[in-house]
Design an enzyme around this catalytic site. Structure first.
Site, PDB file in Angstrom:
ATOM      1  N   THR A 236       0.830  -1.201   0.000  1.00 39.94           N
ATOM      2  CA  THR A 236       0.000   0.000   0.000  1.00 39.94           C
ATOM      3  C   THR A 236       0.868   1.256   0.000  1.00 39.94           C
ATOM      4  OG1 THR A 236      -1.726  -1.161   1.216  1.00 39.94           O
ATOM      5  CG2 THR A 236      -1.810   1.242   1.240  1.00 39.94           C
ATOM      6  N   CYS A 326      24.030   7.399   7.870  1.00 37.86           N
ATOM      7  CA  CYS A 326      23.849   5.953   7.737  1.00 37.86           C
ATOM      8  C   CYS A 326      25.010   5.166   8.323  1.00 37.86           C
ATOM      9  CB  CYS A 326      23.665   5.578   6.270  1.00 37.86           C
ATOM     10  SG  CYS A 326      22.211   6.344   5.522  1.00 37.86           S
TER      11      CYS A 326
END
Length: 380
Positions: A236, A326
Protein backbone atom coordinates in the site's frame (compact mmCIF):
# COMPACT_ATOMS: atom_id res chain seq x y z
CA UNK A 1 21.05 28.84 21.18
CA UNK A 2 20.07 25.76 19.17
CA UNK A 3 21.69 25.47 15.74
CA UNK A 4 20.87 22.62 13.37
CA UNK A 5 23.64 22.08 10.82
CA UNK A 6 23.04 18.45 9.82
CA UNK A 7 20.65 18.99 6.92
CA UNK A 8 22.44 16.45 4.72
CA UNK A 9 21.20 13.82 7.19
CA UNK A 10 17.64 15.17 7.25
CA UNK A 11 15.81 18.47 7.02
CA UNK A 12 12.93 19.87 9.10
CA UNK A 13 9.49 19.37 7.59
CA UNK A 14 8.32 22.49 5.78
CA UNK A 15 5.13 23.94 7.27
CA UNK A 16 3.59 24.28 3.81
CA UNK A 17 4.28 20.60 3.24
CA UNK A 18 2.73 19.63 6.53
CA UNK A 19 -0.40 21.63 5.76
CA UNK A 20 -0.65 19.89 2.41
CA UNK A 21 -0.34 16.47 4.05
CA UNK A 22 -2.75 16.88 6.98
CA UNK A 23 -6.03 16.53 5.02
CA UNK A 24 -4.72 13.31 3.48
CA UNK A 25 -3.81 12.01 6.92
CA UNK A 26 -7.07 13.03 8.59
CA UNK A 27 -9.82 12.96 5.95
CA UNK A 28 -8.67 11.38 2.67
CA UNK A 29 -7.62 8.09 4.20
CA UNK A 30 -8.88 5.60 1.61
CA UNK A 31 -6.68 2.80 0.31
CA UNK A 32 -5.56 3.86 -3.17
CA UNK A 33 -6.27 0.34 -4.46
CA UNK A 34 -9.93 0.42 -3.35
CA UNK A 35 -12.51 1.11 -6.05
CA UNK A 36 -14.95 3.10 -3.90
CA UNK A 37 -14.97 6.89 -3.57
CA UNK A 38 -12.47 6.96 -0.71
CA UNK A 39 -10.00 4.86 -2.67
CA UNK A 40 -10.43 6.77 -5.91
CA UNK A 41 -9.78 10.04 -4.08
CA UNK A 42 -6.48 8.68 -2.72
CA UNK A 43 -5.51 7.27 -6.11
CA UNK A 44 -6.15 10.64 -7.70
CA UNK A 45 -3.91 12.32 -5.12
CA UNK A 46 -1.04 9.96 -5.87
CA UNK A 47 -1.32 10.37 -9.62
CA UNK A 48 -1.51 14.16 -9.31
CA UNK A 49 1.68 14.05 -7.22
CA UNK A 50 3.36 11.81 -9.80
CA UNK A 51 2.49 14.24 -12.60
CA UNK A 52 3.83 17.16 -10.55
CA UNK A 53 7.17 15.45 -9.92
CA UNK A 54 7.47 14.36 -13.55
CA UNK A 55 6.76 17.86 -14.85
CA UNK A 56 9.45 19.39 -12.63
CA UNK A 57 12.02 16.89 -13.92
CA UNK A 58 10.77 17.08 -17.53
CA UNK A 59 9.98 13.37 -17.75
CA UNK A 60 6.88 11.23 -18.25
CA UNK A 61 4.77 10.34 -15.17
CA UNK A 62 5.16 6.71 -16.25
CA UNK A 63 8.91 7.01 -15.45
CA UNK A 64 8.37 7.92 -11.75
CA UNK A 65 7.97 5.14 -9.17
CA UNK A 66 7.42 6.04 -5.52
CA UNK A 67 9.50 4.16 -2.92
CA UNK A 68 10.24 4.28 0.81
CA UNK A 69 13.27 6.48 0.18
CA UNK A 70 16.67 6.70 -1.46
CA UNK A 71 18.11 3.41 -0.20
CA UNK A 72 15.24 1.36 -1.59
CA UNK A 73 15.36 3.28 -4.86
CA UNK A 74 19.12 2.66 -5.21
CA UNK A 75 18.68 -1.05 -4.45
CA UNK A 76 15.79 -1.36 -6.88
CA UNK A 77 17.73 0.22 -9.74
CA UNK A 78 20.98 -1.66 -9.12
CA UNK A 79 19.70 -5.14 -8.33
CA UNK A 80 16.87 -5.28 -10.84
CA UNK A 81 18.78 -3.75 -13.75
CA UNK A 82 21.83 -5.95 -13.31
CA UNK A 83 19.85 -9.16 -12.85
CA UNK A 84 17.14 -8.46 -15.44
CA UNK A 85 19.60 -7.43 -18.12
CA UNK A 86 22.15 -10.10 -17.16
CA UNK A 87 24.93 -7.56 -16.80
CA UNK A 88 28.25 -8.94 -15.61
CA UNK A 89 30.24 -5.76 -15.00
CA UNK A 90 29.62 -2.66 -12.91
CA UNK A 91 31.58 0.52 -12.31
CA UNK A 92 31.42 2.81 -9.28
CA UNK A 93 33.77 4.69 -6.92
CA UNK A 94 34.94 3.83 -3.40
CA UNK A 95 33.25 7.01 -2.11
CA UNK A 96 29.63 6.26 -3.03
CA UNK A 97 26.88 6.14 -0.42
CA UNK A 98 26.67 2.71 1.20
CA UNK A 99 23.23 2.17 -0.35
CA UNK A 100 25.11 1.90 -3.65
CA UNK A 101 28.50 0.60 -2.57
CA UNK A 102 27.28 -2.22 -0.33
CA UNK A 103 24.62 -3.30 -2.81
CA UNK A 104 27.18 -3.66 -5.60
CA UNK A 105 29.62 -5.42 -3.26
CA UNK A 106 26.95 -7.99 -2.37
CA UNK A 107 26.32 -8.68 -6.05
CA UNK A 108 30.04 -9.14 -6.58
CA UNK A 109 30.33 -11.52 -3.62
CA UNK A 110 27.51 -13.60 -5.13
CA UNK A 111 29.48 -13.85 -8.36
CA UNK A 112 26.87 -11.95 -10.37
CA UNK A 113 29.17 -9.10 -11.42
CA UNK A 114 32.77 -8.02 -11.56
CA UNK A 115 33.09 -4.63 -9.88
CA UNK A 116 35.53 -1.97 -11.08
CA UNK A 117 36.31 1.31 -9.34
CA UNK A 118 36.88 4.47 -11.33
CA UNK A 119 39.64 6.69 -9.96
CA UNK A 120 38.92 9.87 -8.02
CA UNK A 121 41.31 12.63 -7.04
CA UNK A 122 41.84 13.71 -3.43
CA UNK A 123 38.89 16.11 -3.70
CA UNK A 124 36.52 13.37 -4.81
CA UNK A 125 36.37 14.32 -8.50
CA UNK A 126 35.66 11.35 -10.76
CA UNK A 127 38.32 10.73 -13.42
CA UNK A 128 36.13 10.68 -16.53
CA UNK A 129 39.06 9.61 -18.72
CA UNK A 130 39.48 6.54 -16.53
CA UNK A 131 35.73 5.90 -16.76
CA UNK A 132 36.05 5.99 -20.54
CA UNK A 133 38.93 3.50 -20.38
CA UNK A 134 37.00 1.10 -18.14
CA UNK A 135 33.98 1.22 -20.43
CA UNK A 136 36.14 0.72 -23.52
CA UNK A 137 37.29 -2.66 -22.20
CA UNK A 138 33.96 -3.75 -20.66
CA UNK A 139 30.96 -3.88 -22.95
CA UNK A 140 27.46 -3.09 -21.64
CA UNK A 141 28.43 -2.11 -18.09
CA UNK A 142 26.30 -0.75 -15.26
CA UNK A 143 27.68 2.60 -14.05
CA UNK A 144 26.65 4.06 -10.68
CA UNK A 145 28.07 7.48 -9.78
CA UNK A 146 26.44 9.91 -7.38
CA UNK A 147 25.63 13.47 -8.42
CA UNK A 148 27.08 14.97 -5.23
CA UNK A 149 28.97 13.19 -2.53
CA UNK A 150 26.91 13.19 0.66
CA UNK A 151 29.93 13.71 2.94
CA UNK A 152 32.18 16.16 1.09
CA UNK A 153 29.80 17.69 -1.46
CA UNK A 154 31.93 17.28 -4.60
CA UNK A 155 29.72 17.40 -7.70
CA UNK A 156 29.76 15.13 -10.73
CA UNK A 157 29.18 16.51 -14.23
CA UNK A 158 26.10 14.42 -15.00
CA UNK A 159 25.90 15.47 -18.65
CA UNK A 160 29.54 14.64 -19.39
CA UNK A 161 29.25 11.31 -17.59
CA UNK A 162 26.03 10.53 -19.43
CA UNK A 163 27.66 11.15 -22.80
CA UNK A 164 30.50 8.75 -21.99
CA UNK A 165 28.03 6.07 -20.91
CA UNK A 166 25.96 6.61 -24.05
CA UNK A 167 29.05 6.25 -26.23
CA UNK A 168 29.71 2.80 -24.75
CA UNK A 169 26.07 1.68 -24.48
CA UNK A 170 26.38 1.59 -20.68
CA UNK A 171 23.46 1.89 -18.28
CA UNK A 172 23.91 4.93 -16.05
CA UNK A 173 22.48 5.21 -12.51
CA UNK A 174 23.06 8.27 -10.34
CA UNK A 175 22.22 8.65 -6.68
CA UNK A 176 20.77 12.19 -6.65
CA UNK A 177 19.49 12.06 -3.08
CA UNK A 178 21.61 15.04 -1.97
CA UNK A 179 20.93 17.19 -5.05
CA UNK A 180 17.24 16.55 -5.74
CA UNK A 181 15.37 19.74 -4.86
CA UNK A 182 18.61 21.74 -4.71
CA UNK A 183 19.26 21.93 -8.46
CA UNK A 184 16.88 22.16 -11.42
CA UNK A 185 17.41 18.75 -13.01
CA UNK A 186 16.16 18.37 -16.58
CA UNK A 187 16.49 14.63 -17.06
CA UNK A 188 15.73 14.83 -20.77
CA UNK A 189 19.05 16.63 -21.26
CA UNK A 190 21.05 13.92 -19.49
CA UNK A 191 21.65 10.38 -20.71
CA UNK A 192 20.80 8.86 -17.33
CA UNK A 193 18.65 5.75 -16.90
CA UNK A 194 18.00 5.89 -13.15
CA UNK A 195 18.02 8.66 -10.52
CA UNK A 196 16.93 8.44 -6.89
CA UNK A 197 15.21 10.74 -4.41
CA UNK A 198 14.44 10.92 -0.68
CA UNK A 199 11.92 13.59 0.30
CA UNK A 200 13.37 14.28 3.75
CA UNK A 201 16.50 15.80 2.21
CA UNK A 202 14.51 18.82 0.97
CA UNK A 203 12.02 19.51 3.76
CA UNK A 204 9.62 16.71 2.85
CA UNK A 205 8.55 13.78 5.05
CA UNK A 206 10.73 10.80 5.95
CA UNK A 207 9.99 7.35 4.62
CA UNK A 208 9.19 8.31 1.03
CA UNK A 209 11.17 8.84 -2.16
CA UNK A 210 11.11 7.83 -5.78
CA UNK A 211 13.07 6.11 -8.50
CA UNK A 212 13.15 7.59 -11.98
CA UNK A 213 13.35 4.79 -14.55
CA UNK A 214 13.98 6.01 -18.09
CA UNK A 215 11.67 4.59 -20.74
CA UNK A 216 14.86 3.47 -22.50
CA UNK A 217 15.28 0.63 -19.99
CA UNK A 218 12.89 -1.87 -18.41
CA UNK A 219 13.17 -3.60 -15.04
CA UNK A 220 10.99 -6.00 -13.07
CA UNK A 221 9.56 -5.35 -9.57
CA UNK A 222 11.94 -5.24 -6.60
CA UNK A 223 9.13 -5.78 -4.08
CA UNK A 224 6.42 -8.28 -5.00
CA UNK A 225 3.02 -8.89 -3.47
CA UNK A 226 0.73 -6.33 -5.07
CA UNK A 227 -0.04 -4.41 -8.23
CA UNK A 228 0.79 -0.97 -6.80
CA UNK A 229 2.98 1.47 -8.72
CA UNK A 230 1.84 -0.07 -12.01
CA UNK A 231 2.91 -3.54 -10.90
CA UNK A 232 6.41 -2.29 -9.99
CA UNK A 233 6.25 -2.11 -6.18
CA UNK A 234 3.95 -4.21 -4.05
CA UNK A 235 2.51 -2.69 -0.87
CA UNK A 236 0.00 0.00 0.00
CA UNK A 237 1.37 3.38 -1.03
CA UNK A 238 2.54 5.93 1.52
CA UNK A 239 -0.26 8.28 0.49
CA UNK A 240 0.43 11.34 2.60
CA UNK A 241 4.19 10.86 2.22
CA UNK A 242 3.82 11.00 -1.56
CA UNK A 243 1.62 14.09 -1.30
CA UNK A 244 4.28 15.69 0.91
CA UNK A 245 7.13 14.76 -1.42
CA UNK A 246 5.47 16.38 -4.41
CA UNK A 247 4.67 19.55 -2.46
CA UNK A 248 8.20 19.80 -1.06
CA UNK A 249 9.75 19.44 -4.52
CA UNK A 250 7.33 22.01 -5.92
CA UNK A 251 8.41 24.49 -3.22
CA UNK A 252 12.09 23.80 -3.93
CA UNK A 253 11.71 24.62 -7.62
CA UNK A 254 9.54 27.64 -6.87
CA UNK A 255 12.09 29.20 -4.50
CA UNK A 256 15.27 27.67 -5.95
CA UNK A 257 17.18 30.83 -6.86
CA UNK A 258 16.55 32.52 -3.53
CA UNK A 259 17.49 29.45 -1.52
CA UNK A 260 20.64 28.77 -3.55
CA UNK A 261 21.80 32.35 -2.97
CA UNK A 262 21.00 32.33 0.75
CA UNK A 263 22.53 28.94 1.53
CA UNK A 264 25.63 29.65 -0.57
CA UNK A 265 26.22 32.80 1.48
CA UNK A 266 25.81 30.83 4.70
CA UNK A 267 28.32 28.20 3.58
CA UNK A 268 30.85 30.76 2.33
CA UNK A 269 30.61 32.70 5.59
CA UNK A 270 31.24 29.63 7.71
CA UNK A 271 34.09 28.35 5.55
CA UNK A 272 35.91 31.67 5.60
CA UNK A 273 35.44 32.13 9.34
CA UNK A 274 36.75 28.65 10.15
CA UNK A 275 39.78 29.01 7.86
CA UNK A 276 40.59 32.38 9.43
CA UNK A 277 40.07 31.46 13.06
CA UNK A 278 41.43 27.90 13.11
CA UNK A 279 44.86 27.69 11.43
CA UNK A 280 45.67 24.34 9.88
CA UNK A 281 42.09 23.63 8.82
CA UNK A 282 41.57 22.04 5.39
CA UNK A 283 38.44 21.76 3.29
CA UNK A 284 37.50 18.21 2.37
CA UNK A 285 36.24 18.10 -1.20
CA UNK A 286 35.82 20.80 -3.79
CA UNK A 287 34.73 24.39 -3.24
CA UNK A 288 32.84 26.90 -5.36
CA UNK A 289 30.72 25.71 -8.29
CA UNK A 290 32.21 22.21 -8.12
CA UNK A 291 30.73 21.68 -4.67
CA UNK A 292 27.20 21.09 -3.40
CA UNK A 293 26.27 24.41 -1.81
CA UNK A 294 24.52 22.78 1.16
CA UNK A 295 27.58 20.85 2.44
CA UNK A 296 30.84 21.96 4.07
CA UNK A 297 33.27 19.32 5.34
CA UNK A 298 36.31 20.53 7.28
CA UNK A 299 39.41 18.65 8.42
CA UNK A 300 40.47 20.26 11.67
CA UNK A 301 43.77 20.19 13.55
CA UNK A 302 44.30 17.36 16.00
CA UNK A 303 44.18 19.05 19.39
CA UNK A 304 43.34 18.18 22.97
CA UNK A 305 39.65 17.39 23.23
CA UNK A 306 39.09 16.95 19.51
CA UNK A 307 37.93 13.36 20.02
CA UNK A 308 34.90 14.73 21.88
CA UNK A 309 34.28 17.53 19.39
CA UNK A 310 30.88 16.45 18.04
CA UNK A 311 29.66 15.64 21.54
CA UNK A 312 30.79 19.01 22.88
CA UNK A 313 29.18 20.85 19.97
CA UNK A 314 25.95 19.00 20.66
CA UNK A 315 26.05 19.93 24.35
CA UNK A 316 26.47 23.55 23.22
CA UNK A 317 23.40 23.29 21.00
CA UNK A 318 25.16 22.81 17.64
CA UNK A 319 24.13 19.73 15.65
CA UNK A 320 26.65 18.55 13.06
CA UNK A 321 28.07 15.20 11.97
CA UNK A 322 31.28 13.40 11.20
CA UNK A 323 29.93 11.99 7.93
CA UNK A 324 26.98 10.03 6.64
CA UNK A 325 24.10 9.51 9.08
CA UNK A 326 23.85 5.95 7.74
CA UNK A 327 27.27 5.18 9.21
CA UNK A 328 26.76 6.82 12.59
CA UNK A 329 26.67 3.50 14.43
CA UNK A 330 30.11 2.43 13.23
CA UNK A 331 33.51 3.23 14.70
CA UNK A 332 35.57 2.78 11.55
CA UNK A 333 35.44 6.43 10.51
CA UNK A 334 34.40 7.84 7.17
CA UNK A 335 34.95 5.46 4.26
CA UNK A 336 34.92 8.52 1.99
CA UNK A 337 37.77 10.36 3.74
CA UNK A 338 39.71 7.12 4.10
CA UNK A 339 39.40 6.41 0.37
CA UNK A 340 40.60 9.94 -0.41
CA UNK A 341 43.74 9.42 1.70
CA UNK A 342 42.86 11.94 4.42
CA UNK A 343 44.55 11.88 7.82
CA UNK A 344 42.07 9.81 9.83
CA UNK A 345 43.63 10.89 13.14
CA UNK A 346 42.34 14.43 12.60
CA UNK A 347 38.72 15.36 13.39
CA UNK A 348 36.48 15.95 10.37
CA UNK A 349 33.12 17.66 10.71
CA UNK A 350 30.37 17.92 8.13
CA UNK A 351 28.23 21.02 8.45
CA UNK A 352 25.21 21.03 6.16
CA UNK A 353 22.79 23.88 5.64
CA UNK A 354 19.20 24.67 4.73
CA UNK A 355 17.03 27.66 3.89
CA UNK A 356 16.22 27.97 7.59
CA UNK A 357 19.77 28.70 8.77
CA UNK A 358 20.92 32.24 9.56
CA UNK A 359 24.22 34.13 9.67
CA UNK A 360 23.77 34.52 13.44
CA UNK A 361 23.60 30.74 13.82
CA UNK A 362 26.79 30.34 11.80
CA UNK A 363 28.64 32.87 13.94
CA UNK A 364 27.53 31.07 17.10
CA UNK A 365 28.53 27.66 15.72
CA UNK A 366 32.00 28.88 14.71
CA UNK A 367 32.46 30.52 18.12
CA UNK A 368 31.70 27.22 19.84
CA UNK A 369 33.92 25.30 17.43
CA UNK A 370 36.83 27.58 18.26
CA UNK A 371 36.31 26.96 21.96
CA UNK A 372 36.82 23.20 21.45
CA UNK A 373 39.66 23.40 18.91
CA UNK A 374 42.46 25.19 20.70
CA UNK A 375 45.38 25.78 18.39
CA UNK A 376 48.78 27.11 19.30
CA UNK A 377 49.00 29.70 16.54
CA UNK A 378 52.70 30.12 17.20
CA UNK A 379 53.38 26.57 16.07
CA UNK A 380 50.44 26.04 13.69
Amino acid sequence: MKVYLDNAATTPLDEEVMNEMIPWMRDNFGNPSSIHTYGRKSRSGIETARKSVAKLLNVSPAEIFFTSGGTEADNMAIVQCITDHKLTHAITTPIEHHAVLHTLEVLEKKGIIKLSYVRTDNNGNVDLNHLNELLSSNARSFVSLMHANNEIGTLLDLEACGKICEKHNAIFHSDTVQTMGHYALDLKKINVHFVTCAAHKFHGPKGVGFLYVSNKVQISPFINGGAQERNMRGGTENLYGIIGLAKALEICYRDLDAHQHHISEIKSKMMNMILEKIPGTEINGETGNKSLYTVLNVLLPQTKGSEMLLFNLDISGVAASGGSACSSGSNVGSHVLRALGKDMSRPAVRFSFSKLNTIEEIEYAVKKLCEFITVDTATA
